[in-house]
Structures are given as structure tokens and as C-alpha cells.
Design a protein around this motif. Sequence first.
Motif, PDB file in Angstrom:
ATOM      1  N   VAL A  64      46.714  50.817  18.156  1.00 28.86           N
ATOM      2  CA  VAL A  64      45.714  50.952  19.102  1.00 28.86           C
ATOM      3  C   VAL A  64      46.033  52.186  20.110  1.00 28.86           C
ATOM      4  O   VAL A  64      45.421  52.733  21.021  1.00 28.86           O
ATOM      5  N   LYS A  65      47.044  52.910  20.062  1.00 25.89           N
ATOM      6  CA  LYS A  65      47.580  53.930  21.014  1.00 25.89           C
ATOM      7  C   LYS A  65      46.604  54.991  20.709  1.00 25.89           C
ATOM      8  O   LYS A  65      46.114  55.558  19.809  1.00 25.89           O
ATOM      9  N   GLY A  66      46.209  55.439  22.043  1.00 26.90           N
ATOM     10  CA  GLY A  66      45.156  56.691  21.834  1.00 26.90           C
ATOM     11  C   GLY A  66      43.647  56.184  21.878  1.00 26.90           C
ATOM     12  O   GLY A  66      42.839  56.945  22.307  1.00 26.90           O
ATOM     13  N   ARG A  67      43.377  54.814  21.847  1.00 29.22           N
ATOM     14  CA  ARG A  67      42.163  54.215  21.760  1.00 29.22           C
ATOM     15  C   ARG A  67      42.032  53.221  22.816  1.00 29.22           C
ATOM     16  O   ARG A  67      41.064  53.093  23.541  1.00 29.22           O
ATOM     17  N   PHE A  68      43.033  52.529  23.147  1.00 31.41           N
ATOM     18  CA  PHE A  68      42.945  51.333  24.081  1.00 31.41           C
ATOM     19  C   PHE A  68      43.753  51.864  25.368  1.00 31.41           C
ATOM     20  O   PHE A  68      44.747  52.582  25.248  1.00 31.41           O
ATOM     21  N   THR A  69      43.340  51.694  26.502  1.00 32.51           N
ATOM     22  CA  THR A  69      43.986  51.900  28.109  1.00 32.51           C
ATOM     23  C   THR A  69      44.036  50.532  28.728  1.00 32.51           C
ATOM     24  O   THR A  69      43.032  49.837  28.700  1.00 32.51           O
ATOM     25  N   ILE A  70      45.160  50.089  29.260  1.00 31.26           N
ATOM     26  CA  ILE A  70      45.637  49.047  29.898  1.00 31.26           C
ATOM     27  C   ILE A  70      45.695  49.484  31.144  1.00 31.26           C
ATOM     28  O   ILE A  70      46.349  50.690  31.469  1.00 31.26           O
ATOM     29  N   SER A  71      45.317  48.793  32.180  1.00 31.99           N
ATOM     30  CA  SER A  71      45.466  49.018  33.573  1.00 31.99           C
ATOM     31  C   SER A  71      45.277  47.700  34.445  1.00 31.99           C
ATOM     32  O   SER A  71      44.926  46.772  33.924  1.00 31.99           O
ATOM     33  N   ARG A  72      45.472  47.823  35.798  1.00 31.01           N
ATOM     34  CA  ARG A  72      45.533  46.601  36.602  1.00 31.01           C
ATOM     35  C   ARG A  72      45.214  46.977  37.849  1.00 31.01           C
ATOM     36  O   ARG A  72      45.290  48.194  38.677  1.00 31.01           O
ATOM     37  N   ASP A  73      44.462  46.047  38.600  1.00 31.86           N
ATOM     38  CA  ASP A  73      44.070  46.294  39.877  1.00 31.86           C
ATOM     39  C   ASP A  73      44.833  45.175  40.658  1.00 31.86           C
ATOM     40  O   ASP A  73      43.980  43.907  40.746  1.00 31.86           O
ATOM     41  N   ASN A  74      45.911  45.076  41.481  1.00 30.18           N
ATOM     42  CA  ASN A  74      46.620  44.094  42.159  1.00 30.18           C
ATOM     43  C   ASN A  74      45.556  43.420  43.203  1.00 30.18           C
ATOM     44  O   ASN A  74      46.047  42.576  43.756  1.00 30.18           O
ATOM     45  N   THR A  75      44.957  44.192  43.930  1.00 35.24           N
ATOM     46  CA  THR A  75      44.019  44.023  44.809  1.00 35.24           C
ATOM     47  C   THR A  75      42.927  42.860  44.400  1.00 35.24           C
ATOM     48  O   THR A  75      42.424  42.149  45.319  1.00 35.24           O
TER      49      THR A  75
END
Length: 122
Positions: A64-75
Motif C-alpha cells: 500500500v506504500k505510496g497509495r495509502f496514508t495514515i493520520s490521526r487527530d488526537n483532539t
Amino acid sequence: QVQLVESGGGLVQAGGSLRLSCAASGRTFSSYVMGWFRQAPGKEREFVAHIMWSGGGTYYADSVKGRFTISRDNTKNTVYLQMNSLKPEDTAAYYCAAGRSLTILPREYYYWGQGTQVTVSS
């Protein structure tokens, strides 16, 4: 204790995009490593991506590298998985998980959501 609820799955054509969300309950969400995994019928659960509490430490499976992006919003106690250029082989149930270690091993994650289905048509 952390409870996780995924959303955002669905049916999409190859080449399309989806954004998965994982909403967490629990006051200590921001201290956990969050991971995304997937499981296709008849296959073992496999690692997709993880992210550490600060937003760093992102790591992706080669598939999935280059196609998927993981992120988070702790708020918002939420972790996301943006999936672009989807392929039929990405079809699976997608699960988010919370743990204490930056690892690709499912057994190292303590809490799991119920999963959300992603189906990519060719």
C-alpha cells in the motif's frame, strides 16, 4: 480500556479513493499506537499501516506504500486511512487497532474495532 469503531468503507471502482475513520473512546487514546489491518476471505489478517501517538512513526506495508496514508487527530480521538488508487486486491475487511508498540504484528495490539468492508471492483 479503548473502544474502536471504524467507518467509511464501501464499494468503489478500481482507481478510486476511500477514507476510513476509526473513532476511539477512552481518555488515553493519545498514548496508543494505532494500526490498520485488513483481512480478505480465506486469508490471514495482514498489517496495513501504523502511527505513533505523536503522529510520527508512520509505516506502511509494501503493498500500500505510496497509495495509502495514515493520520490521526488526537483532539478528535480519531485515526484515518486515506486510500487512493485502489485495486481489486485491496478488497478486504479493514480493522483499526490500538497497542503500545510500533509493530506490524496483530497479536501486539490490545484493542480492535469491528471492521469495515472495502470492496474494489475491476
